[in-house]
Design a protein around this motif. Sequence first.
Motif, short mmCIF file in Angstrom:
data_model
loop_
_atom_site.label_atom_id
_atom_site.label_comp_id
_atom_site.label_asym_id
_atom_site.label_seq_id
_atom_site.Cartn_x
_atom_site.Cartn_y
_atom_site.Cartn_z
N CYS A 55 73.01 13.62 5.21
CA CYS A 55 72.03 14.05 5.24
C CYS A 55 71.63 13.16 6.66
O CYS A 55 71.65 12.94 7.47
CB CYS A 55 71.13 12.55 4.14
SG CYS A 55 71.79 12.80 2.85
N ALA A 56 70.18 13.99 6.58
CA ALA A 56 69.82 14.01 8.29
C ALA A 56 68.10 13.93 7.75
O ALA A 56 67.69 14.11 6.90
CB ALA A 56 69.05 15.92 8.89
N VAL A 57 67.99 12.99 8.59
CA VAL A 57 66.33 12.36 8.59
C VAL A 57 64.89 12.81 8.29
O VAL A 57 64.71 14.56 9.15
CB VAL A 57 65.79 11.13 10.00
CG1 VAL A 57 64.37 10.68 9.97
CG2 VAL A 57 66.95 10.35 10.04
N ASP A 58 64.25 13.38 7.25
CA ASP A 58 63.63 13.74 6.84
C ASP A 58 63.48 14.89 6.38
O ASP A 58 62.85 15.55 5.49
CB ASP A 58 62.38 14.52 7.94
CG ASP A 58 61.29 13.36 8.36
OD1 ASP A 58 61.17 12.15 8.60
OD2 ASP A 58 61.05 13.49 9.68
N ASP A 59 65.46 15.14 5.26
CA ASP A 59 65.90 15.62 4.51
C ASP A 59 64.47 15.21 2.97
O ASP A 59 64.65 14.54 2.90
CB ASP A 59 66.77 15.54 4.23
CG ASP A 59 67.65 16.87 5.71
OD1 ASP A 59 67.04 17.67 5.40
OD2 ASP A 59 68.83 16.36 5.14
N VAL A 60 64.49 16.65 2.38
CA VAL A 60 63.46 16.00 1.44
C VAL A 60 64.16 16.62 0.35
O VAL A 60 64.75 17.73 -0.09
CB VAL A 60 62.18 17.25 1.25
CG1 VAL A 60 60.99 17.27 -0.53
CG2 VAL A 60 60.98 16.98 2.70
#
Length: 303
Positions: A55-60
Amino acid sequence: METMEHIVREEEKSVRLDKMLTGLEQDWSRSQVQQWIKDGNVKVNGSAVKTNYKCAVDDVIAITIPELEELDVIPEEMDLDIYYEDGDVIVVNKPRGMVVHPAPGHPSGTLVNGLMAHCKDLSGINGVLRPGIVHRIDKDTSGLLMVAKNDMAHEKLVEQLVNKTVTRKYKAIVHGIIPHDQGTIDAPLGRDPKDRQRMAVVDSGRDAVTHFNVLDRLAAFTYVECQLETGRTHQIRVHMKYIGFPLAGDPKYGPKKTLDLDGQALHAGILGFVHPRTGEYLEFEAEPPAVFRQTLQKLQNIR
């Protein structure tokens, strides 16, 4: 089908997708989430990914939860401890060790299975796996729960929970001697960034308030009454640990050297609410189970 969306936070960065999603809901198993991902029911920024996606920050993240069929919940005859029942509400005293509603790994033997056999008319607002369930308590926490028998009752009881007007008082035995006779713990709760299966006090968490009163000071333990103002997952267990007095017997938040209780010493003893139809305030009290009372008696005898 139910669809929910989650935006990845800083503390979830680089966590595997299946592990992160498993931590979002207490009822989701790792294998269940992995199957959803393989079936294309989980999209990250609109695209399908693999279970090991980091996961990456701000992934929706959009999760489409497959419909559950009625046959997933089988009515089971149980000797339920019913404290009150009418056409709108049931108040039941849940024993320790019983799961409130079916989930992966607990398809039967739950309170909902027993309620389904006890009465056929439960609110459908929370879906087929959680009919009538307005709030819940942990498997190894005993005590009183209110259950809605129709959607009107469900909505009005939830409204009281949201407005913090429901009386919920718990008895607990905690490690250590609390010096103050009473206090309030006001600390936000969210998923523990180091362990998604646990809750913790985190700045980005949801507001959580617990009031406590000391009932008795024992040999290395304190007997307390905790009153919930909010009702977050594991709230009392995490809040008491946060102030340095974890619950005795708690396998998740307590010390390894603790009382042999096979679960936390926590009992939802007092439940009060306004009846959704009559407007009358009702309050019920149930004493802690035998193992709790016997443990407390032993501690009182050796101080």
